[in-house]
Design a protein around this motif. Sequence first.
Motif, short mmCIF file in Angstrom:
data_model
loop_
_atom_site.label_atom_id
_atom_site.label_comp_id
_atom_site.label_asym_id
_atom_site.label_seq_id
_atom_site.Cartn_x
_atom_site.Cartn_y
_atom_site.Cartn_z
N CYS A 1 4.58 1.64 38.25
CA CYS A 1 6.02 2.22 37.39
C CYS A 1 7.13 2.13 38.34
O CYS A 1 7.07 2.18 39.54
CB CYS A 1 5.73 3.52 36.71
SG CYS A 1 5.70 4.85 37.47
N CYS B 1 0.10 6.55 39.56
CA CYS B 1 0.18 7.47 38.71
C CYS B 1 -0.46 7.54 37.34
O CYS B 1 -0.74 8.82 36.73
CB CYS B 1 1.61 8.17 38.79
SG CYS B 1 2.53 7.12 37.47
N CYS C 1 0.27 2.31 35.11
CA CYS C 1 0.63 2.33 36.53
C CYS C 1 -0.47 2.87 37.48
O CYS C 1 -1.11 3.74 36.96
CB CYS C 1 1.79 3.41 36.79
SG CYS C 1 2.11 3.72 38.70
N CYS D 1 6.96 5.04 40.79
CA CYS D 1 6.11 4.79 42.21
C CYS D 1 6.44 3.81 42.80
O CYS D 1 6.20 3.60 44.00
CB CYS D 1 4.60 4.50 41.41
SG CYS D 1 3.87 6.07 40.62
#
Length: 188
Positions: free
Chosen positions: A28, A13, A10, A31
């Motif tokens: 992800c 993050c 991701c 997020c």
Amino acid sequence: MTEEREDSRCQLCGATKKTHNLDNISVCTSCKTVMTTVKSHPEVIKNAWRLYHDEPILPQPGGSEPRETIELPDVVDGKRYRAVDREQNKWYLSVSEVDGNPVEVFASTAFDRNHELQSRISNLTTITRLISLILRHIFLYEPLTLDKCLKQIQRSSRQKNDLPDMLYGVLSRYRKGPEETERNNQII
Ligand SMILES: [Zn+2]
């Protein structure tokens, strides 16, 4: 439209998870929710932010990316304004301009050569040097650092223990690095 990928990273993050491609960023699922909320309902993010953080979301409105510094050209336009202060002293206030924006200020006056007024002139120099530093930061995106402030304050000093010299001595103690320790030891 989002496309899914198994076990990639991701970009928001950093987690290795199943990601979705949203606006050309692999994110992800968590997020992705954050991103779509930031995009479509920024007021929700702002309200939630205020519950936990006592600081602005973005330090500079209009973008979090630092802008590239514009070099001060060798030749700049300038305007000189004549002004008279409350004690009837005549002043020349000069403003250098880049694209119509003020990027430097200077002040001069007839009492410039008066030796009894050295401290007044050094205070004036401090003001104009620091204003110029701020103007270059605003209009030319020059980064503002403690070292730059210190340099301008030090250069404004005309004699030992005038106001700029004393300020320089005090503020240098907050400098990070080996010089700081050296200076602190000298003072103490
Ligand atoms: Zn994520």
